[in-house]
Design an enzyme around this catalytic site. Structure first.
Site, mmCIF file in Angstrom:
data_model
loop_
_atom_site.group_PDB
_atom_site.id
_atom_site.type_symbol
_atom_site.label_atom_id
_atom_site.label_comp_id
_atom_site.label_asym_id
_atom_site.label_seq_id
_atom_site.Cartn_x
_atom_site.Cartn_y
_atom_site.Cartn_z
ATOM 1 C CD GLU A 107 -3.604 4.214 10.545
ATOM 2 O OE1 GLU A 107 -2.621 4.452 11.276
ATOM 3 O OE2 GLU A 107 -3.541 4.243 9.292
ATOM 4 C CG ASP B 176 -0.306 -0.130 2.525
ATOM 5 O OD1 ASP B 176 -0.107 0.889 3.220
ATOM 6 O OD2 ASP B 176 0.027 -1.268 2.927
#
Length: 305
Positions: free
Chosen positions: A200, A108
């Site tokens: 997150e 990613d």
């Protein structure tokens, strides 16, 4: 009187008969000298010639040297990896340890990796590990578009890399507005990986409010695309704030430098981000490395139809 000088004996010359013999005409001729016998060299048997020719062809063949080099490198790798966990050994090309048991791998990326040569990314390989897919950062919050997204989203598929796009979620912002901003930026097509939301942080809001905004985001994206989005998060954040609330969504978990993902067997996960330090050809910065939890058929089923 002085003594008479002694006569020195001289070797006798061969007589005429000794030197010559008469031929039929009576004329003297040289004595015939016996000819040397000519020894014929033995030729090699046909089977031996074929064997030597075959050996020469093998030695000149690139396949032979490829086999020898492969055998040598395998032996050297075995020696080099003595003491390492065979299920979590180091792959020198990628400069990380990669857990075994996974056949589909990916990365990613975001602006953090800079300009990427996707052809080099796709061609990189060590043993059975290669880059099959990439998740590309698209947006963050309600205003930020990743400056490299459009280029990555265009160039990665050209190189044969299967792509997915992700949005970095900000819990203090409206989940629906973030979803709209994300879908305005990314145009998903058949064969792409599902949309991803990266959560997150709480950003100072209660976990309950974060979950409300996250549900808004997920619902809007699923309604517009017809696909359930993938939920990305760290292992601790998942256990603390998400577990039991979003079990219907495909899960992508970050948990680094471990031979196994330490999560309960009751949790169904699809992707595991197991390292953030991979070195990839065509990328000038370290990269997150991921494994897919399944075979190629399961991976194909996950793609947008």
């Amino acid at each position: 009187m002085p003594p008479a000088p002694k006569k020195t004996s001289t070797p006798r010359r061969p007589t005429f008969r000794q030197t010559y013999e008469s031929d039929a005409s009576g004329r003297p001729g040289k004595k015939a000298v016996p000819r040397k016998k000519v020894v014929k060299k033995k030729s090699w048997p046909t089977w031996l010639k074929f064997l030597i020719a075959a050996m020469i062809l093998v030695l000149l063949s690139p396949f032979y040297y490829g086999y020898v080099i492969k055998g040598f490198s395998s032996t050297w790798r075995w020696i080099r990896d003595i003491g390492e966990d065979p299920n979590y050994r180091t792959y020198r090309s990628f400069d990380i340890k990669i857990p075994k048991g996974y056949s589909i791998h990916g990365i990613d990326v975001s602006y953090y990796q800079g300009k990427i040569d996707w052809k080099q990314v796709k061609s990189m390989r060590e043993d059975d590990v290669k880059i099959d897919f990439a998740f590309i950062k698209a947006t963050e919050g309600v205003f930020k578009v990743d400056p490299y997204f459009q280029r990555n989203w265009r160039e990665a598929p050209k190189a044969g890399v299967i792509c997915g796009a992700y949005h970095y979620f900000r819990p203090q912002k409206s989940g629906e507005w973030q979803a709209k901003f994300f879908l305005q930026t990314v145009k998903f097509e058949t064969g792409d990986l599902p949309p991803v939301v990266d959560i997150e942080e709480l950003d100072g809001v209660p976990a309950s409010k974060m979950r409300v905004q996250l549900i808004e985001f997920l619902n809007h994206v699923e309604k517009k695309t017809g696909v359930k989005p993938i939920l990305y998060t760290g292992l601790s954040f998942y256990k603390d704030y998400l577990k039991g609330h979003f079990d219907a969504y495909p899960l992508w978990i970050a948990h680094y430098y471990q031979p196994k993902l330490k999560i309960g067997s009751d949790t169904k996960w699809h992707f595991w981000q197991h390292s953030d330090k991979a070195k990839i050809s065509g990328i000038n910065h370290v990269v997150d490395f991921n494994a897919f939890n399944g075979d190629s058929l399961a991976f194909d089923r996950l793609l947008i139809k």
